[in-house]
Scaffold this motif. Structure first.
Motif, PDB file in Angstrom:
ATOM      1  N   MET A 122       0.814  -1.193   0.000  1.00  0.00           N
ATOM      2  CA  MET A 122       0.000   0.000   0.000  1.00  0.00           C
ATOM      3  C   MET A 122       0.862   1.265   0.000  1.00  0.00           C
ATOM      4  N   LEU A 123       1.942   1.247   0.769  1.00  0.00           N
ATOM      5  CA  LEU A 123       2.796   2.435   0.846  1.00  0.00           C
ATOM      6  C   LEU A 123       3.424   2.795  -0.494  1.00  0.00           C
ATOM      7  N   ARG A 124       3.745   1.796  -1.286  1.00  0.00           N
ATOM      8  CA  ARG A 124       4.373   2.060  -2.583  1.00  0.00           C
ATOM      9  C   ARG A 124       3.485   2.893  -3.496  1.00  0.00           C
ATOM     10  N   ARG A 125       2.201   2.814  -3.283  1.00  0.00           N
ATOM     11  CA  ARG A 125       1.264   3.552  -4.128  1.00  0.00           C
ATOM     12  C   ARG A 125       1.177   5.033  -3.748  1.00  0.00           C
ATOM     13  N   ILE A 126       1.665   5.365  -2.553  1.00  0.00           N
ATOM     14  CA  ILE A 126       1.626   6.760  -2.096  1.00  0.00           C
ATOM     15  C   ILE A 126       2.861   7.471  -2.647  1.00  0.00           C
ATOM     16  N   PRO A 127       2.676   8.609  -3.286  1.00  0.00           N
ATOM     17  CA  PRO A 127       3.828   9.331  -3.841  1.00  0.00           C
ATOM     18  C   PRO A 127       4.894   9.620  -2.773  1.00  0.00           C
ATOM     19  N   ARG A 128       6.161   9.420  -3.147  1.00  0.00           N
ATOM     20  CA  ARG A 128       7.353   9.666  -2.326  1.00  0.00           C
ATOM     21  C   ARG A 128       7.472   8.747  -1.114  1.00  0.00           C
ATOM     22  N   MET A 129       6.750   7.671  -1.063  1.00  0.00           N
ATOM     23  CA  MET A 129       6.835   6.717   0.050  1.00  0.00           C
ATOM     24  C   MET A 129       7.526   5.413  -0.362  1.00  0.00           C
ATOM     25  N   GLU A 130       8.106   5.385  -1.568  1.00  0.00           N
ATOM     26  CA  GLU A 130       8.717   4.167  -2.077  1.00  0.00           C
ATOM     27  C   GLU A 130       9.860   3.688  -1.173  1.00  0.00           C
ATOM     28  N   LYS A 131      10.707   4.619  -0.735  1.00  0.00           N
ATOM     29  CA  LYS A 131      11.856   4.240   0.106  1.00  0.00           C
ATOM     30  C   LYS A 131      11.395   3.733   1.467  1.00  0.00           C
ATOM     31  N   VAL A 132      10.376   4.337   2.027  1.00  0.00           N
ATOM     32  CA  VAL A 132       9.827   3.876   3.308  1.00  0.00           C
ATOM     33  C   VAL A 132       9.293   2.453   3.144  1.00  0.00           C
ATOM     34  N   ILE A 159      10.630  -1.005   5.075  1.00  0.00           N
ATOM     35  CA  ILE A 159       9.728  -1.904   5.790  1.00  0.00           C
ATOM     36  C   ILE A 159       9.797  -3.310   5.201  1.00  0.00           C
ATOM     37  N   LEU A 160       9.848  -3.399   3.885  1.00  0.00           N
ATOM     38  CA  LEU A 160       9.941  -4.697   3.221  1.00  0.00           C
ATOM     39  C   LEU A 160      11.172  -5.482   3.686  1.00  0.00           C
ATOM     40  N   TYR A 161      12.308  -4.796   3.859  1.00  0.00           N
ATOM     41  CA  TYR A 161      13.571  -5.464   4.192  1.00  0.00           C
ATOM     42  C   TYR A 161      13.921  -5.429   5.688  1.00  0.00           C
ATOM     43  N   GLN A 162      13.007  -5.008   6.548  1.00  0.00           N
ATOM     44  CA  GLN A 162      13.325  -4.868   7.966  1.00  0.00           C
ATOM     45  C   GLN A 162      13.664  -6.188   8.664  1.00  0.00           C
ATOM     46  N   GLU A 163      13.282  -7.304   8.121  1.00  0.00           N
ATOM     47  CA  GLU A 163      13.613  -8.609   8.712  1.00  0.00           C
ATOM     48  C   GLU A 163      14.743  -9.321   7.967  1.00  0.00           C
TER      49      GLU A 163
END
Length: 155
Positions: free
Chosen positions: A1-11, A15-19
């Motif tokens: 969901m975050l990827r769809r928000i503009p400028r939130m790709e890095k966030v 989160i994707l790689y936090q584990e």
């Protein structure tokens, strides 16, 4: 969901790689490892695991010790910076020995003072040949006596 928000790709990527572990283990299961893992994700990995360990162990020192035991999972620079931010003082094993038993390369763990309170050696000082001569001279003249605490296994 975050990827769809503009400028939130890095966030979203963090989160994707936090584990994901620094050695490449963990999720997502891909070939990314080491410094290829986003910096934010590497930071999150340390903090998330620390919080989990702290809840289990009820002690900051024990929780950090568990991180150290599994250091292959964490970026060493981030782990070191995290330790510094916690102000953890790691206890070093010490032993008390007779002054006459001191040898070169031992590390003195207490200030060594004469009977007149003059400093002969400071805490953390490595014993050198010259220092041994000074200590021997002081012992012969009864200017110092007794025992000294050294850091164990530094001989």
């Amino acid at each position: 969901m975050l990827r769809r928000i503009p400028r939130m790709e890095k966030v979203a990527e963090n989160i994707l790689y936090q584990e994901k572990c620094f050695n490449g283990e963990g999720i997502p299961m891909d070939d990314i490892k080491g410094t290829q893992i986003p910096l934010g994700a590497r930071m999150l990995k340390v903090v998330i695991d620390f919080i989990r360990f702290e809840k289990q162990e009820q002690s900051t020192e024990k929780a950090y010790s568990l991180l150290e035991q599994q250091r292959q999972y964490y970026d060493p620079k981030i782990l070191a910076a995290f330790k510094e931010s916690l102000n953890i003082v790691v206890e070093v094993p010490t032993v008390i020995i007779e002054l006459s038993k001191l040898k070169e390369n031992m590390i003195i763990n207490t200030n060594l003072l004469t009977t007149r309170n003059q400093l002969v050696a400071r805490k953390g000082q490595k014993v050198t040949e010259t220092l041994l001569h000074i200590i021997k001279h002081c012992l012969e003249n009864k200017a110092i006596k007794g025992k000294v605490q050294i850091i164990e296994n530094e001989e």
